[in-house]
Design a protein around this motif. Structure first.
Motif, PDB file in Angstrom:
ATOM      1  N   ARG A  57       0.705  -1.134  -0.015  1.00  0.00           N
ATOM      2  CA  ARG A  57       0.039   0.039   0.008  1.00  0.00           C
ATOM      3  C   ARG A  57       0.896   1.270  -0.088  1.00  0.00           C
ATOM      4  O   ARG A  57       0.197   2.333  -0.260  1.00  0.00           O
ATOM      5  CB  ARG A  57      -0.898   0.095   0.891  1.00  0.00           C
ATOM      6  CG  ARG A  57      -0.281  -0.267   2.626  1.00  0.00           C
ATOM      7  CD  ARG A  57      -1.285   0.300   3.603  1.00  0.00           C
ATOM      8  NE  ARG A  57      -1.049  -0.382   4.840  1.00  0.00           N
ATOM      9  CZ  ARG A  57      -1.411  -0.192   5.981  1.00  0.00           C
ATOM     10  NH1 ARG A  57      -2.349   1.142   6.036  1.00  0.00           N
ATOM     11  NH2 ARG A  57      -1.373  -0.697   6.859  1.00  0.00           N
ATOM     12  N   ALA A  61       7.474   3.845   4.644  1.00  0.00           N
ATOM     13  CA  ALA A  61       6.847   4.856   5.262  1.00  0.00           C
ATOM     14  C   ALA A  61       7.560   5.166   6.733  1.00  0.00           C
ATOM     15  O   ALA A  61       7.215   5.666   7.771  1.00  0.00           O
ATOM     16  CB  ALA A  61       5.451   4.280   6.096  1.00  0.00           C
ATOM     17  N   ALA A  63      11.618   4.782   8.719  1.00  0.00           N
ATOM     18  CA  ALA A  63      12.584   3.826   9.509  1.00  0.00           C
ATOM     19  C   ALA A  63      11.469   2.708  10.420  1.00  0.00           C
ATOM     20  O   ALA A  63      10.478   3.239  10.582  1.00  0.00           O
ATOM     21  CB  ALA A  63      13.538   4.522  10.544  1.00  0.00           C
ATOM     22  N   ILE A  65      10.265   1.808  13.541  1.00  0.00           N
ATOM     23  CA  ILE A  65      10.284   2.388  14.897  1.00  0.00           C
ATOM     24  C   ILE A  65      10.506   1.308  15.752  1.00  0.00           C
ATOM     25  O   ILE A  65      11.068   1.461  16.825  1.00  0.00           O
ATOM     26  CB  ILE A  65       8.965   3.011  14.951  1.00  0.00           C
ATOM     27  CG1 ILE A  65       8.443   4.179  13.916  1.00  0.00           C
ATOM     28  CG2 ILE A  65       8.821   3.796  16.263  1.00  0.00           C
ATOM     29  CD1 ILE A  65       7.284   4.525  14.064  1.00  0.00           C
ATOM     30  N   GLY A 102      12.187   8.109   7.009  1.00  0.00           N
ATOM     31  CA  GLY A 102      13.186   7.652   6.313  1.00  0.00           C
ATOM     32  C   GLY A 102      12.806   7.257   4.974  1.00  0.00           C
ATOM     33  O   GLY A 102      13.789   7.251   3.888  1.00  0.00           O
ATOM     34  N   GLU A 105      13.396  10.360   2.985  1.00  0.00           N
ATOM     35  CA  GLU A 105      14.636  10.484   2.847  1.00  0.00           C
ATOM     36  C   GLU A 105      15.546   9.507   1.751  1.00  0.00           C
ATOM     37  O   GLU A 105      16.444  10.053   1.248  1.00  0.00           O
ATOM     38  CB  GLU A 105      15.545  10.302   4.264  1.00  0.00           C
ATOM     39  CG  GLU A 105      14.978  11.224   5.318  1.00  0.00           C
ATOM     40  CD  GLU A 105      15.682  11.288   6.620  1.00  0.00           C
ATOM     41  OE1 GLU A 105      15.209  10.231   7.355  1.00  0.00           O
ATOM     42  OE2 GLU A 105      16.478  11.885   7.298  1.00  0.00           O
ATOM     43  N   GLU A 125       9.034  12.799  11.707  1.00  0.00           N
ATOM     44  CA  GLU A 125       9.877  12.498  12.979  1.00  0.00           C
ATOM     45  C   GLU A 125       9.211  13.118  14.084  1.00  0.00           C
ATOM     46  O   GLU A 125       9.475  12.723  15.016  1.00  0.00           O
ATOM     47  CB  GLU A 125      11.340  12.402  12.533  1.00  0.00           C
ATOM     48  CG  GLU A 125      11.626  11.250  11.592  1.00  0.00           C
ATOM     49  CD  GLU A 125      11.507  11.659  10.246  1.00  0.00           C
ATOM     50  OE1 GLU A 125      10.567  12.473   9.806  1.00  0.00           O
ATOM     51  OE2 GLU A 125      12.313  11.112   9.365  1.00  0.00           O
ATOM     52  N   GLY A 133      16.731  11.748  10.356  1.00  0.00           N
ATOM     53  CA  GLY A 133      17.926  11.502  10.841  1.00  0.00           C
ATOM     54  C   GLY A 133      18.988  10.856   9.855  1.00  0.00           C
ATOM     55  O   GLY A 133      19.782  10.174  10.085  1.00  0.00           O
ATOM     56  N   ARG A 274      -2.066   2.687  18.674  1.00  0.00           N
ATOM     57  CA  ARG A 274      -2.726   1.521  17.636  1.00  0.00           C
ATOM     58  C   ARG A 274      -3.059   0.096  18.615  1.00  0.00           C
ATOM     59  O   ARG A 274      -3.837  -0.589  18.207  1.00  0.00           O
ATOM     60  CB  ARG A 274      -1.643   1.263  16.769  1.00  0.00           C
ATOM     61  CG  ARG A 274      -1.329   2.406  15.670  1.00  0.00           C
ATOM     62  CD  ARG A 274      -0.238   2.429  14.912  1.00  0.00           C
ATOM     63  NE  ARG A 274      -0.058   3.654  14.127  1.00  0.00           N
ATOM     64  CZ  ARG A 274      -0.349   4.764  14.437  1.00  0.00           C
ATOM     65  NH1 ARG A 274       0.104   5.300  15.656  1.00  0.00           N
ATOM     66  NH2 ARG A 274      -0.224   5.716  13.464  1.00  0.00           N
ATOM     67  N   LYS A 278      -7.132  -2.835  20.004  1.00  0.00           N
ATOM     68  CA  LYS A 278      -7.262  -4.323  19.833  1.00  0.00           C
ATOM     69  C   LYS A 278      -7.760  -4.671  21.007  1.00  0.00           C
ATOM     70  O   LYS A 278      -7.377  -4.086  22.278  1.00  0.00           O
ATOM     71  CB  LYS A 278      -5.857  -4.880  19.781  1.00  0.00           C
ATOM     72  CG  LYS A 278      -5.261  -4.541  18.562  1.00  0.00           C
ATOM     73  CD  LYS A 278      -3.840  -5.083  18.468  1.00  0.00           C
ATOM     74  CE  LYS A 278      -3.091  -4.583  16.711  1.00  0.00           C
ATOM     75  NZ  LYS A 278      -2.478  -3.393  16.722  1.00  0.00           N
TER      76      LYS A 278
END
Ligand code: T1G
Length: 670
Positions: A57, A61, A63, A65, A102, A105, A125, A133, A274, A278
């Motif tokens: 999709r 998106a 680094a 995390i 990232g 980047e 970020e 970074g 997130r 759940k």
């Protein structure tokens, strides 16, 4: 384990493809695969250009995390992006979905960037308490200019592919459904072009006016946060020194933020939000009930705001009132709100008409018969609610979900008024309901799992952050608010002023303190309304008509612009009550206010968890971030307590005579 990166050869173009669901995060395996593929392309003399794109999709998106705080595996992202840019063959980024952090980047390090019109780009970020970074703070301004780079890095705003193209960040917008082919064609078009455009080599002039204007415009929003200023400093550095120096500064600032408490807190909330969706004991694939039409009972402030959530998500609403003038007033407010949004350019007039066209006002309960979900949003009185649910039981179709927007009351007692308690739950919206993101979903003892799962899923559709609460007075947020208010009132009698108590809370990072909040909500909320029955300071204010901002007088005096100022009358009333109650006075420090108003909230949160009225401590944090404006850089009450140190919190509570929750004492909070 197979690499998430594969390559395809198309003539003399090497296409490098990432397949790392769900969002192609740039985890170690992706970085290692990208490194190998780029090296392969550079070394192969028959390759004259490369394309980087992603399956699924979205383009990368960001680094990964989940890797933060763990030993970083090679190659580090900064080295990888520098290697891409150093290639002597053109590399084209083919962007769809959201190229974030990232991911943006990596795209910036590519020599060219193409994107589908629906794509978005961003360097969010800062929302994690960080900054780009991997060279982003140095490349982005060189490509898109200082002003846009400041906005994207320091606020975390994403921009559309069109905006990016206008800013020179995207070289070509390609077909929405032909990204792979169009990116390949683009690569073939440019493969012979030289010199290769390298972002880090572009010159960049200082733009102090843009920096000053940006800082001025955002000072209030950035209050208390560390990361925005660091992002700004890095962008400014890019205008002062060459790339290789600027990127050193960026690295130093990135590491400083990464190991600070604010980023840990903001990353905690990213995952907590997130996780909250759940439900531990309800399978994620539970079949959901279709929600095609929603009924709302009550067209007041709450009913109107609640209705807007569904209308804005394209879900038709039937709204019921008892009297025509109340109904007209309610629907009028909904229209006025939409028109105000349209006036700001955030909605098109035709969208306003579509939303209003999906609203069916009525005076008849019977018109709720075809609703799949009915939300009661009337006066906070149990008898009134019981009467409504008794009637709904007769009218609502089988399988309809019946919800109450009550802020405190017992959902089990309400459900017992129906023959279908399994279809009943609480949906506690926060005022203004069309704005506040938090939704407390109150699970009754008999609420069916699919009812709960349906409402949690619906919450996402109406862009709410939903948290499951058990049946307890005040659920999660308001139950924790009560000890804070009790202590704040005691502190008034012992020598503190409303201004001092509120200042401590605002300096802590809250949007307002307990007394400012009382004036905003209404000092008369929950008041017994008998002006002759005066049992405390609040009663005394209410009896004099000092009902808060709406009366230009509450715990503060207000001018016509609702600017608060300390009230001599309130000081007199507090003095009278100190004398009347004979309360011993003492010098109250700011620290005592923190310990006596914030620590008891943590204690209540621990009790809520012990009683099973919240699924997890992080849910409590989500409630307070999204329902009450707790500063996200402190991660919510329970995360903050861990940062403070449970021992310190326990000692503070015991020092002030509180009974400490067992789980807090033992540090067994999950
Ligand atoms: N890393 C790891 N997991 C991630 C992730 C990420 N960057 N982004 C999303 N996920 C997980 C998420 O936890 C969830 O997992 C699932 O993917 C779907 O996400 C060096 C340091 C991309 C707009 O800040 O904004 O790059 O719950 O539910 O609503 O400069 O995810 O399913 O198990 O949010 O469609 C910068 C963060 C990182 C973007 C998609 N990037 N992600 O939204 O799905 S730092 C970000 C988002 C960085 C470099 C720096 C959104 C999304 P689960 P979701 P969504």
């Amino acid at each position: 384990m197979t690499s998430p990166i594969r390559t395809e050869r198309h003539g003399d173009v090497l296409v490098i493809i990432s397949d790392n669901p769900p969002v192609n995060a740039l985890g170690a395996a992706v970085r290692q695969g990208l490194e190998a593929a780029i090296k392969q392309g550079v070394a192969d003399a028959s390759i004259h250009a490369m394309v980087i794109r992603c399956d699924g999709r979205t383009f990368f998106a960001g680094a990964d995390i989940t890797e933060f705080g763990k030993p970083m595996q090679d190659p580090p992202l900064p080295a990888l992006v520098d290697m891409i840019e150093a290639s002597d063959k053109p590399v084209v980024a083919a962007i769809h979905g959201t190229a974030l952090g990232g991911g943006c980047e990596v795209a910036l390090a590519c020599h060219y960037r193409v994107a589908v019109p629906s794509a978005k780009l961003g360097t969010p970020e800062v929302k994690l308490g960080l900054l780009p970074g991997a060279g982003g703070t140095q490349r982005l301004p060189r490509v898109a200019g200082v002003a846009l780079a400041l906005r994207m890095t320091a606020t975390g705003d994403t921009i559309s592919a069109k905006q990016a193209a206008d800013a020179g960040l995207i070289d070509k917008l390609v077909g929405e459904d032909s990204l792979a082919a169009d990116a390949l064609a683009f690569a073939n078009d440019i493969k012979g072009h030289r010199p290769l455009p390298r972002a880090s080599e572009k010159s960049l002039a200082p733009d102090p006016e843009a920096v000053a204007a940006f800082q001025k415009a955002n000072a209030r929003k950035f209050r208390g946060f560390d990361a925005p200023a660091a992002n700004i400093a890095c962008v400014v550095k890019a205008t002062e020194v060459p790339y290789h120096e600027g990127v050193q500064f960026e690295r130093t600032e990135f590491m400083r933020l990464m190991f600070g408490t604010q980023s840990a807190a903001q990353r905690h909330i990213f995952f907590a939000e997130r996780q909250a969706s759940k439900i531990d004991d309800v399978p994620a694939d539970t079949p959901l009930r279709p929600i095609r039409r929603v009924g709302v009972i009550g067209a007041g402030t709450m009913g109107g705001g609640i209705s807007m959530n569904f209308l804005s998500a394209g879900i038709p609403v039937t709204i019921v009132e008892m009297a025509q003038d109340a109904l007209d007033r309610g629907t009028g407010v909904i229209r006025k709100n939409y028109e105000a949004t349209a006036a700001k350019g955030r909605m098109k007039p035709e969208q306003v008409e579509a939303a209003m066209g999906a609203l069916t006002p009525t005076l008849s309960f019977d018109d709720l018969a075809d609703c799949d979900l009915i939300i009661e949003a009337v006066y906070e009185n149990m008898d009134v609610k019981k009467d409504i649910f008794t009637r709904l039981d007769q009218i609502a179709k089988q399988g309809a979900i019946l919800a109450s927007n009550t802020s405190y009351l017992d959902i089990n007692e309400i459900a017992a008024c129906t023959a279908r308690p399994q279809d009943v739950l609480g949906m506690h919206f926060f005022s203004p309901a069309n704005i506040m993101k938090l939704l407390e979903v109150v699970r009754g003892d008999k609420t069916a799992p699919d009812v709960l799962a349906t409402v949690m899923d619906l919450a996402k559709k109406i862009r709410k952050v939903a948290v499951v609460a058990g049946v307890t007075y005040g659920f999660i947020g308001n139950r924790m608010l009560m000890p804070r208010q009790v202590e704040a009132n005691k502190l008034l009698l012992e020598g503190a002023t409303p201004e001092q108590i509120d200042r401590v809370h605002v300096e802590f990072g809250m949007p307002m303190g307990p007394f400012q909040m009382a004036d905003l909500a209404g000092v008369d909320i929950g008041w017994h309304r008998d002006p002759n029955r005066i049992e405390n300071v609040r009663d005394a204010l209410a009896a004099e008509g000092r009902w808060g901002q709406k009366r230009q007088a509450g715990f503060y005096d207000y001018d016509e612009k609702r600017t608060p100022s300390p009230s001599p009358r309130v000081a007199e009333i507090i003095k009278e009550w100190r004398e009347k109650t004979g309360t011993p006075q003492h010098e109250i420090t700011d620290q005592e206010i923190v310990e006596r108003t914030l620590y008891p909230m943590v204690n209540e949160g621990a009790l809520i968890l012990e009683e099973g009225k919240a699924q997890r401590a992080s849910d409590i944090d989500v409630v307070w971030i999204y329902g009450y404006g707790w500063p996200v850089y402190r991660g919510g009450p329970m995360f903050w307590a861990k940062t403070e140190g449970y021992d310190k919190v326990v000692a503070g509570l015991e020092r002030h005579g509180f009974t400490v929750a067992q789980s807090l004492k033992s540090g067994a909070i999950k």
